[in-house]
Structure formats: C-alpha cells, structure tokens
Design a protein around this motif. Structure first.
Motif, PDB file in Angstrom:
ATOM      1  N   ASP A 281       0.835  -1.216   0.000  1.00 22.13           N
ATOM      2  CA  ASP A 281       0.000   0.000   0.000  1.00 22.13           C
ATOM      3  C   ASP A 281       0.865   1.260   0.000  1.00 22.13           C
ATOM      4  O   ASP A 281       0.534   2.254  -0.647  1.00 22.13           O
ATOM      5  N   ASP A 282       1.949   1.206   0.781  1.00 23.76           N
ATOM      6  CA  ASP A 282       2.832   2.367   0.898  1.00 23.76           C
ATOM      7  C   ASP A 282       3.500   2.671  -0.439  1.00 23.76           C
ATOM      8  O   ASP A 282       3.610   3.820  -0.850  1.00 23.76           O
ATOM      9  N   LEU A 283       3.932   1.612  -1.117  1.00 29.92           N
ATOM     10  CA  LEU A 283       4.572   1.797  -2.431  1.00 29.92           C
ATOM     11  C   LEU A 283       3.557   2.294  -3.467  1.00 29.92           C
ATOM     12  O   LEU A 283       3.880   3.102  -4.337  1.00 29.92           O
ATOM     13  N   ARG A 284       2.324   1.804  -3.344  1.00 29.44           N
ATOM     14  CA  ARG A 284       1.276   2.265  -4.275  1.00 29.44           C
ATOM     15  C   ARG A 284       1.042   3.767  -4.141  1.00 29.44           C
ATOM     16  O   ARG A 284       0.869   4.476  -5.130  1.00 29.44           O
ATOM     17  N   VAL A 285       1.013   4.229  -2.902  1.00 24.31           N
ATOM     18  CA  VAL A 285       0.809   5.670  -2.678  1.00 24.31           C
ATOM     19  C   VAL A 285       1.946   6.458  -3.325  1.00 24.31           C
ATOM     20  O   VAL A 285       1.715   7.425  -4.064  1.00 24.31           O
ATOM     21  N   ALA A 286       3.183   6.029  -3.061  1.00 27.12           N
ATOM     22  CA  ALA A 286       4.331   6.743  -3.644  1.00 27.12           C
ATOM     23  C   ALA A 286       4.240   6.731  -5.172  1.00 27.12           C
ATOM     24  O   ALA A 286       4.470   7.751  -5.834  1.00 27.12           O
ATOM     25  N   ALA A 287       3.850   5.582  -5.738  1.00 28.02           N
ATOM     26  CA  ALA A 287       3.773   5.453  -7.189  1.00 28.02           C
ATOM     27  C   ALA A 287       2.692   6.361  -7.775  1.00 28.02           C
ATOM     28  O   ALA A 287       2.844   6.892  -8.873  1.00 28.02           O
ATOM     29  N   THR A 288       1.604   6.549  -7.045  1.00 30.46           N
ATOM     30  CA  THR A 288       0.534   7.428  -7.521  1.00 30.46           C
ATOM     31  C   THR A 288       1.078   8.833  -7.788  1.00 30.46           C
ATOM     32  O   THR A 288       0.713   9.481  -8.762  1.00 30.46           O
ATOM     33  N   PHE A 289       1.971   9.281  -6.909  1.00 31.81           N
ATOM     34  CA  PHE A 289       2.542  10.620  -7.088  1.00 31.81           C
ATOM     35  C   PHE A 289       3.607  10.653  -8.185  1.00 31.81           C
ATOM     36  O   PHE A 289       3.735  11.639  -8.906  1.00 31.81           O
TER      37      PHE A 289
ATOM     38  N   VAL B 111      -1.616  19.365  -2.362  1.00 32.18           N
ATOM     39  CA  VAL B 111      -1.563  20.446  -3.350  1.00 32.18           C
ATOM     40  C   VAL B 111      -0.715  20.093  -4.572  1.00 32.18           C
ATOM     41  O   VAL B 111      -0.453  20.931  -5.411  1.00 32.18           O
ATOM     42  N   VAL B 112      -0.283  18.804  -4.632  1.00 30.43           N
ATOM     43  CA  VAL B 112       0.541  18.392  -5.774  1.00 30.43           C
ATOM     44  C   VAL B 112      -0.337  17.762  -6.842  1.00 30.43           C
ATOM     45  O   VAL B 112      -1.219  16.961  -6.538  1.00 30.43           O
ATOM     46  N   LYS B 113      -0.072  18.129  -8.093  1.00 26.36           N
ATOM     47  CA  LYS B 113      -0.784  17.489  -9.193  1.00 26.36           C
ATOM     48  C   LYS B 113      -0.180  16.124  -9.453  1.00 26.36           C
ATOM     49  O   LYS B 113       1.041  15.988  -9.525  1.00 26.36           O
ATOM     50  N   HIS B 114      -0.991  15.114  -9.534  1.00 30.22           N
ATOM     51  CA  HIS B 114      -0.447  13.786  -9.819  1.00 30.22           C
ATOM     52  C   HIS B 114      -1.441  12.991 -10.620  1.00 30.22           C
ATOM     53  O   HIS B 114      -2.581  13.392 -10.812  1.00 30.22           O
TER      54      HIS B 114
ATOM     55  N   VAL C 198      16.735  14.529   9.506  1.00 28.43           N
ATOM     56  CA  VAL C 198      15.714  13.628   8.977  1.00 28.43           C
ATOM     57  C   VAL C 198      14.319  14.129   9.370  1.00 28.43           C
ATOM     58  O   VAL C 198      14.067  14.406  10.540  1.00 28.43           O
ATOM     59  N   TYR C 199      13.449  14.255   8.374  1.00 24.57           N
ATOM     60  CA  TYR C 199      12.044  14.594   8.602  1.00 24.57           C
ATOM     61  C   TYR C 199      11.225  13.322   8.374  1.00 24.57           C
ATOM     62  O   TYR C 199      11.348  12.681   7.339  1.00 24.57           O
ATOM     63  N   LEU C 200      10.403  12.964   9.349  1.00 26.73           N
ATOM     64  CA  LEU C 200       9.578  11.762   9.245  1.00 26.73           C
ATOM     65  C   LEU C 200       8.230  12.119   8.648  1.00 26.73           C
ATOM     66  O   LEU C 200       7.598  13.090   9.074  1.00 26.73           O
ATOM     67  N   ALA C 201       7.784  11.313   7.683  1.00 27.07           N
ATOM     68  CA  ALA C 201       6.493  11.607   7.064  1.00 27.07           C
ATOM     69  C   ALA C 201       5.926  10.365   6.402  1.00 27.07           C
ATOM     70  O   ALA C 201       6.572   9.313   6.362  1.00 27.07           O
ATOM     71  N   SER C 202       4.724  10.498   5.887  1.00 29.26           N
ATOM     72  CA  SER C 202       4.034   9.403   5.196  1.00 29.26           C
ATOM     73  C   SER C 202       4.617   9.226   3.793  1.00 29.26           C
ATOM     74  O   SER C 202       5.303  10.112   3.277  1.00 29.26           O
ATOM     75  N   PRO C 203       4.312   8.107   3.142  1.00 25.20           N
ATOM     76  CA  PRO C 203       4.734   7.933   1.747  1.00 25.20           C
ATOM     77  C   PRO C 203       4.194   9.047   0.830  1.00 25.20           C
ATOM     78  O   PRO C 203       4.869   9.444  -0.118  1.00 25.20           O
ATOM     79  N   ALA C 204       3.012   9.580   1.129  1.00 25.35           N
ATOM     80  CA  ALA C 204       2.443  10.646   0.290  1.00 25.35           C
ATOM     81  C   ALA C 204       3.289  11.918   0.383  1.00 25.35           C
ATOM     82  O   ALA C 204       3.639  12.535  -0.631  1.00 25.35           O
ATOM     83  N   VAL C 205       3.630  12.308   1.618  1.00 27.09           N
ATOM     84  CA  VAL C 205       4.458  13.511   1.802  1.00 27.09           C
ATOM     85  C   VAL C 205       5.844  13.282   1.197  1.00 27.09           C
ATOM     86  O   VAL C 205       6.401  14.167   0.522  1.00 27.09           O
TER      87      VAL C 205
END
Lengths: 421, 171
Positions: free
Chosen positions: A306-314, A418-421, A396-403
């Motif tokens: 799921d985490d990789l899917r989110v990153a891939a969406t962006f 606010v990012v177009k993807h 290091v800044y900790l964040a979600s795969p989306a951020v």
C-alpha cells in the motif's frame, strides 16, 4: 473488573485467570524474533549460559535484514555466525535475503505471527505485531538468549492507554499522520512502559498497512506495546497467511485505562516530525520551505505494498527533482515482486528513483543511503534522532509515503494535497 | 556486581536516546576497543576529555529511549561508567541494563539537584542516592523483587546459567 486486550493476551500465556497492571508475570512465548543486528550477541550469551538447545526451534525466527546484502566484512561475519547457529539448531524460520525482508513485515506475511500471540523480539519495533492482535514487545539480546533457552520471559503487566480515533480521514492522510500527531502530543515518554490500544471508527476503517504504522510507532512514545484488536478486515488479511491457530481477544467494556484520548481525524492534516526527535511534529503546511537531498520510502514503518502504491501514484508520469536522490525500499521480497507485477517498479524507475532490495539499510544509517553532514532527508521511517541516517549533522524529517513522494517531486517538503499527480 | 559506588557526576539532559549514547554506525561492532571511544559521543562530541572511568552519569527523564540494542548499556559498562542515575529510564534500556548487570537507579530530583562534577554516592541495595557535594539525599524508586534477584546474581545471563545447571543436575 474487566481486562484490556493486552491484559488478556498476557494472562492467557501466563496461564492465569486475570492480571492487573504492575503485576510481574512469567509468560510463555509464541515467537522469539532475532535479526542480524541482535542475534550475534545473543548467540554468544546463549552459549555462555550453558544452553545447548532452543526450547523449540520452530518458535524461533531469525531474519537477516539490518545489514543485507552484507555491508562490510563485520556484517558478513555477523551474518555467518547467525547462519551457523540456525543450521546447528535446526531453525527452519531462518530468513536470508533470498526469501527475506524487513522482519516486522515479513513475519505477519509468512503467517508466523497471528492474533493471540505473545511475541518478543530483539528489536525495538517488535511492537509492530500489535497490528495483528498480538502482544509484542522489544527486548535486548540477553533477554532473547534467555527466551531461546527457556521459552518464557518475565513481563510486567503494563497500564493501558486507550487512543480512540473517530471521523473520516482526508485524502493522503493516514496511519503515519495519526501516529505522528499522537507522539507530538504525548511526547517521547507519554506512553512510557504502557500499552497503547488503538480503537475507534477511524481505526476500523484503516487497512492493515496503516495499523502496522500505528503500532510500529507506539515505541516512539515510549510504549511497551501497541495493539489493535483483530477485526474482520484484519482477519481477511491474516487468515489466508496464518500458519497457526488464531486466538481473538478484545478489551472488555469495563476494562480500566490509565488514560483515554480521543481524536477526530476529519480535520487532521498530513504531519511531519522535524529533527531531532519523533515528537517534534508539525502539520506539513506549517513547515517553511525545506530543501531536500534524499527521500526514502520503505522500512518497517511504511514498507508494505500500500505504501509503495501511494508513492507510485505521485511519481507516475512525473520526474523526481534532480536534486533529490529518491530511494524506494520494498519491505519484503513478496512486496518487491508485487511491485514489479503491478508496474510500480517501472513507475519508480521512469520517475528517476531507485529501487533497492528489502532491508533496514538507510533507516539505521547502515548502508544504501547514508547522509552526509548537513544533508536533509524526508523518510517514511519511525525515528529521526540526531545522526540516525548518517552524519550527526544530517537532518531527517519523518512523514508518510504521500508527503515523501510529493517532496521528491518538488525538492522541498511538500503537502501532498496540493501536488498534481 | 558491586552495589555501592562513589563517583563524579557527568550531567546530561532529558530524552538521551540510544543514538546519543552510542551512534548507530558503531553498534554493529562487538569489539570493546572499537566501541568505547564513541560512548556518549552523540550527546557530546568532546566526551573523550570529559568522561573518566568510575564516573556516574546523571540525566533527566527517559534516558535510553529509541533503539533496543543491548550494546547501548553494554557500551557504557565497557567505557567504565560506574552507573547511570536518572529521573526515569526508557523501558528497554532499563530492562537491558538490569539484564547485563549494569547499575542504574531512578531518583526523583536528581536532574535539578546534582551538578556536573558533584561527588555522588549510590547504594543500589538500599536505594540511596546522595550528593556528597551538596549534602543532599534523593528519593529512589525501589526495584521489584525479581529484578533484585537478577541484580544479586549479576544479571540474567548468570540467572539462566544457574537455572539450567540446576535443571540438568536434577534430571
């Protein structure tokens, strides 16, 4: 009086009717986990104890994940010591890199941890297995060696804290943001020695991957364990994989808690933990423009499909900023394979990211993505203490795969909404 | 294991995480001589000139948070730190320290009440912390019975060794 799920899990394996917070128990263990980082020392201790045989080799799991493929000669020697021990003791659940991955994602995937288990692991993020309705806590190497020899350990029954999340999450907000917000609010010792029980309608809506993130990060607030009672949606994930019988527990309605906190997640923004600790948490839109040198998506905190899917969406159809080294680390070999089959790996490569083999490397400043002095990373990992990913002067800044993925595209810490993807 | 210590206080802050006690890039090595020079270097880059054998570390709350690696308290032991006293410890650091027979003690008011370089006396058995310099005692948290047993035999390794020995002679 009623008991919490943590109390029930411990009582069952201590073979007593009921328990109370503060009570010291001798508890039978279902699974003892060790890694290439902690097993080598435990093997020495085990031998010095005069122990010859494991209490049961099938309840011992060894995973090579911290320094694989071997980072250097010292890592290669340590891995060999683990390999020799596994052969000598007849440990079938010995996961080398060919069928491995990050231990806390691998064990549930392999069906080795199931609801009702008591798990101890020589790794601080062992608390991750709470997402599967188990009691799981991190210990050191000597504790692991003792558990190998005896099949039991001593545990103090923790007070429980109930964290109830209600409401409906906004897009691109999830388990990581909920965990960070909680740690930001309660601090690094807000749950010290305690069980953190996650519940509420927003948790019921969370897929297992987000529950993993929640329980994984409980230790960053000092918790002994994090736990979510396994419900139908969790069981749909667990049942096809489970290798042993499930024992399902839930907290009684009259169970007692040291504290209860309720969050309405409807207005929760994506959260970021700024250096130098996981409790320095701000909403992403409150962060000034921070230039980023490296983005890491992966780890036991956010390394599931799921985490990789989110990153891939962006990243799909986009290019990461030329200034950002973007590293994607699938959590396990199975996640890696699925990412290939779904085309996610192609998406990452097209976007200018790299995909590494599963492991803990960059998260522990080990290898495959160590930071230089002054460099800044956005990482989906669990902790960001000074020097965690390399030079003490790195940040290091900790964040979600989306951020993380949104920031890889722009080169600065970015609100994924606010990012177009 | 000794139960009474007298040493010079070395002060550190709150939430001293494992990374500050032993930066993770040194944690793979199990060799004492490679680890010792880096002990507490994450908290103070100049620790080399500050830390002497027999010193007692005095810290605030949540000492040892973060990693569960046992080499973290072990490194302190190897470096000759006599003991750590703190307002509170992280769960896993506390457990590891007791297991390896490294002296730790929770004391209320030690962070504010003890200064860098103060002579400090502790008695683990009686639960005493005293600043000789300030002529002041600090209340401590008692150890549960099982942990006292572990401390008396010198740690979990020795406890299990004795237990396995008894089991093998019994059969």
């Amino acid at each position: 009086m009623g008991m919490t799920i943590t109390e029930k899990l411990l009582a069952a394996r201590a073979e007593v009717e009921s328990v109370q917070p503060g009570q010291l128990l001798i508890v039978k263990i279902d699974v003892v986990l060790g890694t290439d980082a902690t097993a080598p020392l435990a093997i020495q201790v085990f031998r010095r104890m005069g122990a010859r045989k494991l209490f049961n080799p099938d309840q011992v799991v060894l995973v090579h994940d911290h320094y694989v493929p071997a980072r250097d000669v010292a890592a290669a020697e340590a891995a060999r010591a683990v390999r020799v021990f596994a052969q000598e003791q007849g440990i079938r659940n010995h996961y080398e890199l060919n069928r491995g991955g990050v231990c806390h994602l691998l064990l549930p995937e392999e069906g080795l941890v199931v609801p009702g288990d008591v798990v101890i692991g020589a790794d601080s993020h062992t608390c991750t297995y709470g997402a599967f309705g188990a009691f799981a806590a991190g210990v050191g190497s000597t504790d692991m060696a003792a558990a190998w020899a005896l099949g039991e350990t001593w545990l103090r029954v923790p007070e429980s804290i109930k964290i109830e999340f209600v409401g409906k999450l906004q897009p691109w907000v999830g388990g990581k943001d909920m965990a960070l917000r909680l740690i930001g609010d309660v601090g690094l010792e807000g749950a010290r020695y305690k069980a953190v029980e996650f519940c509420g309608t927003a948790v019921e809506q969370l897929p297992i991957s987000h529950r993993v993130t929640l329980c994984n990060m409980a230790v960053e607030a000092g918790a002994k364990n994090g736990v979510v009672a396994a419900d139908e949606s969790a069981l749909a994930w667990i049942r096809p994989r489970a290798k042993r019988n499930l024992r399902l527990y839930r907290s009684d309605p009259d169970a007692s808690y040291a504290a209860v906190r309720t969050y309405d997640v409807s207005s929760l923004a994506p959260q970021v933990a700024c250096p130098p600790a996981p409790n320095n948490v701000k909403p992403v839109d409150a962060i000034e423009k921070i230039r980023v040198d490296q983005v890491v998506v992966g780890s036991c905190t956010n390394g599931m499909i799921d985490d990789l899917r989110v990153a891939a969406t962006f990243l799909k159809g986009n290019k990461v900023s030329t200034a950002v080294r973007t590293i994607v680390v699938p959590g396990t070999q199975a996640v890696y394979r699925q990412a290939v089959e779904e085309g996610l790996v192609a998406t990452f490569l097209d976007a200018g990211a790299i995909v590494t083999s599963p492991g803990c490397g960059p998260c522990i400043g080990g290898h495959m993505g160590v930071l230089a002095d002054g460099e800044v990373a956005v990482a989906t990992i669990a902790r960001n203490f000074q020097g965690r990913m390399g030079h003490p002067g790195s940040k290091v800044y900790l964040a979600s795969p989306a951020v993380a993925a949104a920031s890889a595209l722009t080169g600065v810490i970015t609100d994924p909404r606010v990012v177009k993807h | 294991m000794d139960f009474k210590f007298r040493g010079r206080a070395l002060k550190f802050g709150h939430n001293i995480d494992a990374e500050q006690i032993l930066p993770s890039r040194y944690t793979l090595s199990a060799r004492q001589e490679e680890v010792v020079p880096h002990v507490m270097s994450g908290a103070d880059p100049h620790i080399g000139i500050r830390l002497k054998k027999g010193d007692i570390i005095v810290a605030g709350t949540n000492f040892g948070c973060g990693s569960a690696l046992e080499i973290v308290p072990l490194a302190l032991k190897w470096a000759g730190v006599a003991a750590v006293i703190a307002e509170s410890f992280s769960r896993v650091f506390y457990r590891n320290a007791i297991n390896i027979g490294f002296p730790i003690l929770e004391g209320t008011g030690v962070y504010a009440g003890i200064g860098e370089g103060d002579m400090v006396e502790i008695d683990l058995e009686r639960g005493l912390i005293r600043s000789i310099t300030k002529m002041r005692n600090f209340p401590t948290a008692p150890f549960p019975d099982f942990m006292q047993t572990l401390m008396h035999v010198g740690g979990l390794e020795e406890y299990v060794r004795q237990r396995l020995k008894r089991a093998s002679t019994a059969t």
